[in-house]
Design a protein around this motif. Structure first.
Motif, PDB file in Angstrom:
ATOM      1  N   SER A  19       0.848  -1.184   0.000  1.00 35.86           N
ATOM      2  CA  SER A  19       0.000   0.000   0.000  1.00 35.86           C
ATOM      3  C   SER A  19       0.886   1.237   0.000  1.00 35.86           C
ATOM      4  N   PRO A  20       0.460   2.259  -0.739  1.00 35.12           N
ATOM      5  CA  PRO A  20       1.264   3.478  -0.706  1.00 35.12           C
ATOM      6  C   PRO A  20       1.198   4.130   0.671  1.00 35.12           C
ATOM      7  N   THR A  21       2.259   4.803   1.038  1.00 31.32           N
ATOM      8  CA  THR A  21       2.292   5.513   2.312  1.00 31.32           C
ATOM      9  C   THR A  21       1.302   6.674   2.254  1.00 31.32           C
ATOM     10  N   PRO A  22       0.368   6.748   3.183  1.00 30.87           N
ATOM     11  CA  PRO A  22      -0.512   7.918   3.198  1.00 30.87           C
ATOM     12  C   PRO A  22       0.304   9.157   3.564  1.00 30.87           C
ATOM     13  N   ILE A  23      -0.057  10.296   3.013  1.00 35.39           N
ATOM     14  CA  ILE A  23       0.704  11.511   3.268  1.00 35.39           C
ATOM     15  C   ILE A  23       0.742  11.836   4.759  1.00 35.39           C
ATOM     16  N   ALA A  24      -0.319  11.505   5.494  1.00 32.98           N
ATOM     17  CA  ALA A  24      -0.358  11.770   6.937  1.00 32.98           C
ATOM     18  C   ALA A  24       0.659  10.916   7.693  1.00 32.98           C
ATOM     19  N   SER A  25       1.111   9.804   7.100  1.00 33.58           N
ATOM     20  CA  SER A  25       2.083   8.916   7.756  1.00 33.58           C
ATOM     21  C   SER A  25       3.518   9.193   7.329  1.00 33.58           C
ATOM     22  N   LEU A  26       3.718  10.151   6.437  1.00 37.59           N
ATOM     23  CA  LEU A  26       5.054  10.477   5.955  1.00 37.59           C
ATOM     24  C   LEU A  26       5.840  11.136   7.091  1.00 37.59           C
ATOM     25  N   ASP A  27       6.987  10.564   7.441  1.00 39.61           N
ATOM     26  CA  ASP A  27       7.798  11.095   8.537  1.00 39.61           C
ATOM     27  C   ASP A  27       8.722  12.176   7.990  1.00 39.61           C
ATOM     28  N   THR A  28       8.153  13.366   7.765  1.00 37.61           N
ATOM     29  CA  THR A  28       8.911  14.442   7.127  1.00 37.61           C
ATOM     30  C   THR A  28      10.050  14.955   8.003  1.00 37.61           C
ATOM     31  N   ALA A  29       9.929  14.810   9.315  1.00 36.30           N
ATOM     32  CA  ALA A  29      10.995  15.285  10.214  1.00 36.30           C
ATOM     33  C   ALA A  29      12.265  14.458  10.053  1.00 36.30           C
ATOM     34  N   ALA A  30      12.137  13.203   9.685  1.00 40.39           N
ATOM     35  CA  ALA A  30      13.296  12.318   9.537  1.00 40.39           C
ATOM     36  C   ALA A  30      13.865  12.332   8.120  1.00 40.39           C
ATOM     37  N   MET A  31      13.137  12.913   7.177  1.00 43.16           N
ATOM     38  CA  MET A  31      13.564  12.893   5.782  1.00 43.16           C
ATOM     39  C   MET A  31      14.672  13.907   5.533  1.00 43.16           C
ATOM     40  N   GLN A  32      15.571  13.543   4.636  1.00 45.50           N
ATOM     41  CA  GLN A  32      16.637  14.440   4.200  1.00 45.50           C
ATOM     42  C   GLN A  32      16.511  14.607   2.692  1.00 45.50           C
ATOM     43  N   ILE A  33      16.095  15.795   2.293  1.00 43.90           N
ATOM     44  CA  ILE A  33      15.862  16.075   0.881  1.00 43.90           C
ATOM     45  C   ILE A  33      16.999  16.959   0.366  1.00 43.90           C
ATOM     46  N   PRO A  34      17.836  16.442  -0.540  1.00 42.59           N
ATOM     47  CA  PRO A  34      18.947  17.243  -1.064  1.00 42.59           C
ATOM     48  C   PRO A  34      18.457  18.222  -2.139  1.00 42.59           C
ATOM     49  N   LEU A  41      15.268  10.556 -10.690  1.00 36.99           N
ATOM     50  CA  LEU A  41      14.979   9.730  -9.517  1.00 36.99           C
ATOM     51  C   LEU A  41      13.486   9.450  -9.340  1.00 36.99           C
ATOM     52  N   VAL A  42      12.648  10.271  -9.972  1.00 34.27           N
ATOM     53  CA  VAL A  42      11.199  10.118  -9.824  1.00 34.27           C
ATOM     54  C   VAL A  42      10.746   8.959 -10.715  1.00 34.27           C
ATOM     55  N   PRO A  43      10.139   7.929 -10.136  1.00 34.80           N
ATOM     56  CA  PRO A  43       9.721   6.763 -10.935  1.00 34.80           C
ATOM     57  C   PRO A  43       8.694   7.131 -12.009  1.00 34.80           C
ATOM     58  N   ARG A  44       8.867   6.546 -13.187  1.00 37.61           N
ATOM     59  CA  ARG A  44       7.911   6.796 -14.288  1.00 37.61           C
ATOM     60  C   ARG A  44       6.492   6.434 -13.890  1.00 37.61           C
ATOM     61  N   VAL A 181       7.272  11.661  -4.631  1.00 39.15           N
ATOM     62  CA  VAL A 181       8.371  12.588  -4.904  1.00 39.15           C
ATOM     63  C   VAL A 181       9.289  12.674  -3.689  1.00 39.15           C
ATOM     64  N   ALA A 182       8.711  12.886  -2.516  1.00 40.02           N
ATOM     65  CA  ALA A 182       9.524  12.992  -1.299  1.00 40.02           C
ATOM     66  C   ALA A 182      10.312  11.714  -1.056  1.00 40.02           C
ATOM     67  N   ASN A 183       9.670  10.564  -1.219  1.00 39.44           N
ATOM     68  CA  ASN A 183      10.374   9.287  -1.012  1.00 39.44           C
ATOM     69  C   ASN A 183      11.488   9.088  -2.039  1.00 39.44           C
ATOM     70  N   ALA A 184      11.288   9.541  -3.278  1.00 45.96           N
ATOM     71  CA  ALA A 184      12.315   9.395  -4.314  1.00 45.96           C
ATOM     72  C   ALA A 184      13.551  10.247  -4.003  1.00 45.96           C
ATOM     73  N   LEU A 185      13.335  11.385  -3.346  1.00 38.26           N
ATOM     74  CA  LEU A 185      14.445  12.287  -3.051  1.00 38.26           C
ATOM     75  C   LEU A 185      15.106  12.013  -1.698  1.00 38.26           C
ATOM     76  N   ASP A 186      14.409  11.357  -0.797  1.00 43.01           N
ATOM     77  CA  ASP A 186      14.884  11.156   0.572  1.00 43.01           C
ATOM     78  C   ASP A 186      16.181  10.360   0.597  1.00 43.01           C
ATOM     79  N   THR A 187      17.206  10.913   1.208  1.00 40.51           N
ATOM     80  CA  THR A 187      18.491  10.220   1.334  1.00 40.51           C
ATOM     81  C   THR A 187      18.715   9.669   2.742  1.00 40.51           C
ATOM     82  N   ALA A 188      17.726   9.834   3.625  1.00 39.87           N
ATOM     83  CA  ALA A 188      17.886   9.379   5.019  1.00 39.87           C
ATOM     84  C   ALA A 188      17.787   7.873   5.142  1.00 39.87           C
ATOM     85  N   GLY A 189      17.096   7.219   4.216  1.00 40.37           N
ATOM     86  CA  GLY A 189      16.836   5.787   4.324  1.00 40.37           C
ATOM     87  C   GLY A 189      17.949   4.972   3.907  1.00 40.37           C
TER      88      GLY A 189
END
Length: 189
Positions: A19-34, A41-44, A181-189
């Motif tokens: 299941s896709p991550t709901p936007i409300a469950s996105l842990d934006t505080a832990a994400m590192q977006i360069p 990087l964005v999937p077709r 988009v955020a998950n494609a850019l996130d380098t924290a994982g």
């Protein structure tokens, strides 16, 4: 004594799609977006889902490029981004400001978004801190839904514009698009 031999038959079962991550469950505080060129990087599949069909065209741009911006015209941008257009002139865009962004500057961006003609800021799940969710009715008759927010020192914006769709459905598509988009850019994982 009887010897019983039993055979086990295995059935191949299809693994359910995650299941896709709901936007409300996105842990934006832990994400590192360069702040990098990220379009590749964005999937077709994410672009196809955002547009509701295959992309007819796409473009990438960088800091200092002269770009035609919807509703603005030609301008020299100070961001790194991408845009895709589908049939019916639907579009999906995403960009990051090229320079680091302070919390104060981000709050100014959020405040200015309430003053955009034909637009309103609505309640929604946080997309960074601070963040905003903006819904605009464009002169073309398209509805544009935009999530934007601060991830560390990176201001990330993503949006979808389309016509002839139910606004609630477009919001759901935009939420999914922005998570991808955020998950494609996130380098924290």
């Amino acid at each position: 004594m009887a010897l019983v031999l039993a055979g086990c038959a295995t059935e191949k079962s299809a693994t359910p799609a995650p299941s896709p991550t709901p936007i409300a469950s996105l842990d934006t505080a832990a994400m590192q977006i360069p702040r990098i060129e990220f379009c590749r990087l964005v999937p077709r599949a994410a672009v196809t889902d955002a547009l509701g069909g295959k992309a007819v065209s796409g473009a990438a741009y960088g800091n200092g490029d002269e770009v035609v911006l919807p509703g603005v015209g030609t301008d020299v941008v100070h961001e790194i981004g991408c845009s895709w257009t589908g049939t019916g002139e639907s579009s999906a865009r995403a960009w990051v400001f090229a320079r680091p962004v302070s919390r104060g500057f981000a709050q100014d961006v959020v405040s200015s978004s309430t003053k955009a003609k034909g637009c309103r800021v609505v309640a929604g799940a946080p997309y960074g801190e601070p963040s905003m969710l903006q819904v605009c009715t464009l002169r073309t008759g398209h509805v544009r839904i935009r999530h934007a927010g601060l991830f560390g020192q990176t201001w990330l914006t993503c949006e979808i514009s389309a016509s002839g769709v139910v606004q609630a459905d477009l919001l759901t598509r935009t939420d999914r698009w922005c998570v991808k988009v955020a998950n494609a850019l996130d380098t924290a994982g």
